[in-house]
Design an enzyme around this catalytic site. Structure first.
Site, PDB file in Angstrom:
ATOM      1  N   ASP B  90       0.874  -1.167   0.000  1.00  0.00           N
ATOM      2  CA  ASP B  90       0.000   0.000   0.000  1.00  0.00           C
ATOM      3  C   ASP B  90       0.917   1.225   0.000  1.00  0.00           C
ATOM      4  O   ASP B  90       2.051   1.173   0.459  1.00  0.00           O
ATOM      5  CB  ASP B  90      -0.918  -0.043   1.224  1.00  0.00           C
ATOM      6  CG  ASP B  90      -2.115   0.863   1.038  1.00  0.00           C
ATOM      7  OD1 ASP B  90      -2.213   1.525  -0.019  1.00  0.00           O
ATOM      8  OD2 ASP B  90      -2.965   0.915   1.946  1.00  0.00           O
ATOM      9  N   ASP B 263      -8.132  -7.414   0.660  1.00  0.00           N
ATOM     10  CA  ASP B 263      -7.239  -7.502   1.815  1.00  0.00           C
ATOM     11  C   ASP B 263      -8.037  -7.034   3.010  1.00  0.00           C
ATOM     12  O   ASP B 263      -8.910  -6.170   2.894  1.00  0.00           O
ATOM     13  CB  ASP B 263      -6.019  -6.589   1.662  1.00  0.00           C
ATOM     14  CG  ASP B 263      -6.336  -5.143   1.985  1.00  0.00           C
ATOM     15  OD1 ASP B 263      -7.009  -4.493   1.157  1.00  0.00           O
ATOM     16  OD2 ASP B 263      -5.962  -4.660   3.064  1.00  0.00           O
ATOM     17  N   CYS B 301     -13.129 -27.371   8.391  1.00  0.00           N
ATOM     18  CA  CYS B 301     -11.859 -26.669   8.163  1.00  0.00           C
ATOM     19  C   CYS B 301     -10.670 -27.624   8.213  1.00  0.00           C
ATOM     20  O   CYS B 301     -10.630 -28.552   9.019  1.00  0.00           O
ATOM     21  CB  CYS B 301     -11.689 -25.559   9.182  1.00  0.00           C
ATOM     22  SG  CYS B 301     -10.195 -24.582   8.920  1.00  0.00           S
ATOM     23  N   CYS B 303      -7.423 -26.455   8.574  1.00  0.00           N
ATOM     24  CA  CYS B 303      -6.242 -25.707   9.023  1.00  0.00           C
ATOM     25  C   CYS B 303      -5.514 -26.427  10.154  1.00  0.00           C
ATOM     26  O   CYS B 303      -6.039 -27.355  10.769  1.00  0.00           O
ATOM     27  CB  CYS B 303      -6.624 -24.288   9.454  1.00  0.00           C
ATOM     28  SG  CYS B 303      -7.264 -24.169  11.135  1.00  0.00           S
ATOM     29  N   CYS B 306      -7.490 -26.480  13.439  1.00  0.00           N
ATOM     30  CA  CYS B 306      -8.632 -27.411  13.465  1.00  0.00           C
ATOM     31  C   CYS B 306      -8.172 -28.861  13.426  1.00  0.00           C
ATOM     32  O   CYS B 306      -8.858 -29.742  13.937  1.00  0.00           O
ATOM     33  CB  CYS B 306      -9.599 -27.096  12.322  1.00  0.00           C
ATOM     34  SG  CYS B 306     -10.560 -25.592  12.659  1.00  0.00           S
ATOM     35  N   HIS B 332      -6.453 -20.095  11.863  1.00  0.00           N
ATOM     36  CA  HIS B 332      -7.765 -20.595  11.418  1.00  0.00           C
ATOM     37  C   HIS B 332      -8.528 -19.534  10.617  1.00  0.00           C
ATOM     38  O   HIS B 332      -9.071 -19.824   9.543  1.00  0.00           O
ATOM     39  CB  HIS B 332      -8.613 -21.042  12.608  1.00  0.00           C
ATOM     40  CG  HIS B 332     -10.034 -21.264  12.223  1.00  0.00           C
ATOM     41  ND1 HIS B 332     -10.452 -22.406  11.576  1.00  0.00           N
ATOM     42  CD2 HIS B 332     -11.126 -20.451  12.306  1.00  0.00           C
ATOM     43  CE1 HIS B 332     -11.741 -22.300  11.303  1.00  0.00           C
ATOM     44  NE2 HIS B 332     -12.179 -21.127  11.734  1.00  0.00           N
TER      45      HIS B 332
END
Lengths: 380, 380
Positions: B90, B263, B301, B303, B306, B332
């Site tokens: 940015d 984002d 999930c 991840c 998880c 997560h």
């Protein structure tokens, strides 16, 4: 359960192997402290990658939060925290005497108020062993009386009496399947008390013996003396554990004095202040000296942090308060402690421990900051 | 550099592929925010494991700390932070207008005082592009004027004028090798201003176009309207990026409105407060309801959190302040945002985006807490 594999001819250092219900632990070993069910800022995968063989949990803290019923429902501490390797649990005695407020010592334990919310609780040999049974740790510690190092001779005497009586009570309690129980020797730096306490505990035939009453704010010579006054009485065929110690150089010296097991909050505690351990002592990664240093924390280190990040980047992360900074220092410092133990074991195995000890201690310059943090570790 | 692979017949959703100097990005994509050179609490290995394709860095923050000279000496931002995949930076415009104090808008930029130490700094098109050139990001953003959503029509007009003028200046600045530059369309919810700004930027032929002036505290209908007022003017063969947005359901709706890139700090920010995203909306993992819940945060999930930890354990960690708790929620939540994008891409590819959108949005109930956090995200 404990095999003594080799002893060092130049010192009391020992190479051993402890077989627990959740696997084998090579000694001398550094155990990472996971007081509340997490080694601070490090996940179980990272712990295994850095060579962690066994971690600690704490009866006092886990009993308050999340509480025993939740851990029981989860199927024990290993499953609750997802750590499949060995766990040693401290009995809570240390915290009852250092953290809890308004203590009332009674024949079978201590009534106290929780440091958290002031609620009235009771912990004694029976309760501590029952909690550890439900936690399902591989090694349970007896409930002892750990007085401050500034106590009077009379107070040390009373603490040893209680410690011996409570150890006998602990010995009679039911255990989890395959759970070992270690006794804890108290007695400050009083030769007679240490001997009496050690002998009384040995008569009870514990699976291992801890040297307690150290890491309670005492100066280093007193700490070494407490170990030297205890070790001669401990049986060779049982592991010896120096509680709450120490810096890397202190651990090398304690191994030379016959200690097999260590635990300390130093690696993760000082990481959160931006301090990293190296072979030459500890350094502040926040220091301006590293702002354009694109080398790792320690060129001899193989940890995730040293393989992936530079001092300059870690300094930036710590200075702007990014969690990744303290995470990586926690990983690095823990790896350093674990690696020192790996090198100690290799040196004993190779018959080069005397040289290793001499060189390591000569190169290692502890900073004042870390020594102060060790003193503060007594509040663990 | 951008290939439009497929468009959805039921909406303006698009499947695309953006090729950057550090690799390919499949769109629609969620970009994790690493403002100060770290996606908060997550390490680069974890980011890659959860499917992160591209992350953000911030000119304003990185220029203040660690400072440009250090990143230049490190060989650019990718090497400084050890992230080998694409980075978008940015321009700092948003922070100059939201974070810095005592702003003085001048023809070629803004003089302001650092939010950190009050030092006097200047950032304009030339400076922002020069910093981004040295950071070496794959995508640089133009320096724009992003006014609050409560601005007057006159203020919006002035901001659009400046944004157009500054965009032209940015266009002329040197770039890093292979660096793309995106223009940013401002104009609030004023149809004419959005059109005028978009057309002026398109005439400058940027590599992509962002919709700015959103995620500045405006209510959701205004945010959607700002996108709807801008999108029709954007060329089909360039990626479109909605800055600072949004919740999972909002992202699905924005994809349907033709947005390719997102984002947002939400996943990691709310993680630090104990909030986890699920397919049904967000939940507080600290809640007593989970104290004996030994299932994962979200059964769908994949991840690390998880796969390894239960709600009961994560709740405990968060309640006792253990860093592992917020770490795992950050992982997560970020995975959730990335996975929603994977599912969106699969749905567009399969021609099932209309059903996906309907079902996802119907099932997803955002909590008030998360909506408030999104408003706070405007302070990013």
């Amino acid at each position: 359960m404990f095999e003594l594999l080799k002893t060092d001819p130049s010192s009391n250092a020992r190479l051993g192997r402890l077989t627990t219900a959740h696997g084998v632990v090579d000694t001398p070993v550094f155990m990472s402290v996971g007081t509340q069910g997490s080694v601070k800022a490090i996940d179980p995968r990272e712990l295994r990658e850095l060579g962690t063989q066994i971690i600690l949990g704490n009866t006092y803290h886990l009993n308050i939060r999340p509480g025993l019923e939740i851990i029981r429902a989860a199927g024990g501490l290993h499953r609750f925290i997802n750590w499949p390797l060995p766990i040693l649990t401290d009995s809570g005695g240390f915290q009852v005497f250092s953290l809890a407020t308004i203590r009332k010592i009674q024949p079978h334990g201590v009534q106290f108020r929780s440091h958290l919310d002031g609620s009235l609780l009771f912990l004694g040999p029976k309760e501590a062993m029952e909690i550890q049974r439900i936690l399902g740790s591989d090694i349970a510690m007896v409930f002892d009386d750990c007085p401050p190092h500034t106590s009077t001779p009379r107070e040390f005497r009373a603490a040893v009496d209680r410690t011996m009586r409570w150890a006998a009570e602990c010995r009679e309690q039911p255990r989890a399947e395959g759970q070992m129980v270690f006794g804890i020797v108290q007695g400050g730096v009083n030769k007679e008390l240490r001997e009496e306490c050690a002998k009384a505990l040995i008569a009870l035939k514990f699976d291992g013996y801890a040297i307690g009453g150290v890491s309670v704010g005492e100066p280093e010579p007193e700490m070494m003396r407490a170990v030297e006054l205890t070790e001669p009485f401990l049986p060779a065929d049982r592991p010896r554990y120096a509680m709450g110690l120490g810096t890397p150089a202190q651990m090398v010296e304690l191994v030379a004095r016959g200690v097999d097991m260590f635990d300390c909050v130093l690696p993760t505690r000082v990481a959160r202040n931006g301090t990293a351990f190296t072979r030459k002592g500890s350094i502040s990664i926040k220091a301006g000296a590293w702002k354009s240093d694109f080398g790792p924390i320690d060129t001899t280190c193989d940890c995730f942090a040293c393989k992936n990040f530079t001092r300059a980047y870690l300094r930036h992360l710590l200075n702007v308060g990014e969690i990744l900074g303290l995470r990586m220092l926690s990983v690095h410092n823990t790896r350093m402690f674990v690696k020192v133990m790996e090198e100690i074991r290799a040196a004993i195995a190779n018959g080069t421990f005397a040289e290793f000890r001499k060189e390591f201690v000569a190169n290692y310059v502890p900073t004042q900051k870390v020594l102060l943090a060790r003193a503060a570790a007594a509040e663990r």
